[in-house]
Design an enzyme around this catalytic site. Sequence first.
Site, PDB file in Angstrom:
ATOM      1  N   HIS A 187       0.838  -1.200   0.000  1.00  0.00           N
ATOM      2  CA  HIS A 187       0.000   0.000   0.000  1.00  0.00           C
ATOM      3  C   HIS A 187       0.875   1.253   0.000  1.00  0.00           C
ATOM      4  CE1 HIS A 187      -2.877  -2.975   1.688  1.00  0.00           C
ATOM      5  NE2 HIS A 187      -3.785  -2.239   1.096  1.00  0.00           N
ATOM      6  N   ASP A 258      -4.630  -6.577  -7.584  1.00  0.00           N
ATOM      7  CA  ASP A 258      -4.787  -5.886  -6.318  1.00  0.00           C
ATOM      8  C   ASP A 258      -5.076  -4.419  -6.660  1.00  0.00           C
ATOM      9  OD1 ASP A 258      -4.892  -5.446  -3.601  1.00  0.00           O
ATOM     10  OD2 ASP A 258      -2.901  -6.243  -3.182  1.00  0.00           O
TER      11      ASP A 258
END
Length: 486
Positions: A187, A258
């Site tokens: 992230h 993702d």
Amino acid sequence: MSELDRLVNGCLMPGFAGPAVPRWVVDALGEGLAGVCLYGQNLRADDPAEAAGRVASLSGAVHTARADALVAVDEEGGDVTRLEYGSGSSYPGNLALGVLDDEQVTAAVAAAIGADLRRAGVDVGLAPSVDVNSDSRNPVIGVRSFGADPGLVARHGAAWVRGLQSTGVAAAAKHFPGHGATTVDSHLDLPVVDVDEATFRRRELPPFIAAIEAGVRLVMTSHVVFPAFDEQPATLSRRLLVDLLRTELGFQGVLVTDALDMAAVRAAHGIPRAAALSLAAGSDLLLVGAEDGEEHCAAIRAAVAEHLRDGTLTEARLHEAAGRVARLRREPTATTTDEASGGVGLRAARSARRVRDLHPLAAPAVVVELRAAANMAVGAARWSLADPLRELGRLDTLVTVADDDPTPDAVVADAAGRPLVVAARDAYRSPWQERWLRRLTELRPDAVTVALGMPDDLGLVPGPALAVHGASRACTRAAAEALAGR
């Protein structure tokens, strides 16, 4: 809208802002949008019990706009939940199931989660994580993994896939080809796993092979670089997505990325270009991310057109991707009964707890919860050891500690004459929490340490301790019962 843009829409799964489906999503669904992903920011509510109802309301609005649209959520059970975002999951997560090591229980937990998802109108559960958690420093997987043994992860990942998909909810094995050996959260930055190919094949691949053999409908890519195969992260690597996953391992389902708003790919390429490059590399469904996706989707359509013009992406590849997603939308799903889970989550959490020199609390305790920011996959999902202890009549006072405040000396002074319990969640990876926990147990050797994350925390301290391998509501209830002697 052009036919090309509709084709691109068939590969897009954006998020959106706020607690209601916005007009642009409804319009885009009418123009071929594959579906939407719901995130924690869509589900915040004053009443913690409202999260599942909010999911059902949102999925109902999406399916009204387009009956075959896909609604996806990250519902792993354990620490990563969307259906119970405000209260914590009723189920233990993967690590607790791996510690218990009963594949029938794992399948039953997954089936119960699947039944909950079906009742809420969800089509795709973005789970299970079949990453082998081979590095205890991992900041983003941890308790989301069944464990560090590839064979165990493979067995339980396959059981989870079978359990979830028995309810008609499509499973997504993630994060291909593995996120368990990383020490960087994708992230926030780009992780690199620099191991030789033999180690990679022995350690990372068995769980994905087992999931494919179990019939998993989707596989999710990771934004992780494996230099033994490619200098590009897996999401952008044809070598990994086509040569390895499709050709060698034989996966025929939908390959979903993702989230593309994560820094690991966004920082280098931006969301639109990363989307086009991922399609060219072999992905089918683009998970755009938790931000409002209207502008991102428009920019992705433009980026795809540009890559078609320069030959980076072919129209045949785009048709292939959209076709796979369309088949997923059309495939019939199993019929699910409305039977309750029967408490399978709490029973599993009780069986997975492990104790050391623990005696029931003689009186209500001062409970300390060490708090730090959770990773973005977990988000603001609720956790609390104090809540179930209060319900059992074993809570005197709750003390919340953040950034070393209050100090352990102050807490010990205030708790004089009363039992003391400290709940830690991966303190071993946080220098200030490790120092705090060591000092507290030095001052109060009788304090009970409860590990709500990885059990590594129990290696920091002597004395009475309890590990429940997760911070879900099922796990904290199981911990509270042990502390209360129930």
